[in-house]
Motif scaffolding. Structure first.
Motif: not given
Length: 235
Positions: A45-59
């Motif tokens: 994951i690049p700096a500033g990128g999302f590792i995971c996001r609010q509202g997504e279904q966790p996988s």
């Protein structure tokens, strides 16, 4: 303290290294450990990128191999709440996998970060088959709850200097983030992101904490001299 970018990790950890250093892996049988490795992939994951996001279904269940991440959420008021920094060795997202609901937070890479992703199916299989894994997850959830209660107290009752002290000390929790040594490779800007304050204000807080003997400011890093004192600061 000059705002230098954090130093790069000296040793390049592999995915297998990250698993071997994890508390949850220590009690697994050879078959369970093999299953865990088979159900895991590495991502960058690049700096500033999302590792995971609010509202997504966790996988998947996520661990930081190297790098640094921030757990936070955006409110409808436009404000952002910062919950915790997650250094290398930290695993998170177990609560989201245990509940049939979307994630309630974002996790953002504060620098280039490598992560391990354990598939939901593998995570659930380990819960069903490994008592040791269950114990590790329960212990982690309990520590996380205590961490968030402390953060809420700090946010509501304490000043900025205490928030900076708590943001640093949290990353030395031996259950949530095992393997941390006494020197934390981190920049002022990154500390500011974690504590929710400006880089300039972080500079003032760090100088105060250094003068009090809790830490030493180094080039691109913070050496912790009195972790217990840092945890109790302002309390």
């Amino acid at each position: 303290m000059p705002d230098n970018r954090a130093k790069k990790t000296q040793r390049h950890l592999t995915l297998d290294d990250a698993i071997a250093l994890s508390r949850w892996a220590r009690g697994l049988s050879p078959d369970e450990l093999a299953c865990a490795k088979e159900g895991m992939v590495e991502r960058q994951i690049p700096a500033g990128g999302f590792i995971c996001r609010q509202g997504e279904q966790p996988s998947c269940w996520i661990g930081i191999i190297d790098g640094l991440a921030k757990m936070s959420s955006d409110w409808v008021t436009g404000k952002t709440a910062s919950y915790a920094g997650i250094p290398a060795g930290g695993w998170f997202g177990e609560g989201s996998l245990l509940k049939p609901e979307p994630r309630r937070y974002d996790v953002i890479a504060l620098r280039d970060t490598r992560i391990a992703c354990m598939k939901r199916e593998t995570f659930r299989w380990l819960l069903d088959h490994s008592i040791a894994f269950n114990h590790a997850i329960i212990e982690q959830i309990n520590e996380r709850l205590g961490q968030f209660i402390g953060l809420l107290e700090s946010e509501r009752l304490h000043d900025t200097d205490t928030r900076v002290a708590r943001s640093l000390s949290i990353m030395f929790n031996p259950v949530l983030y095992p393997g941390q040594n006494t020197t934390l490779t981190i920049s002022q800007e990154e500390i500011g992101h974690l504590a929710g304050v400006s880089r300039q204000r972080v500079n003032r807080s760090l100088k105060l904490l250094e003068d009090a003997g809790f830490l030493r400011i180094e080039y691109g890093a913070i050496a912790i001299l009195d972790l217990d004192g840092l945890r109790r600061f302002g309390g």
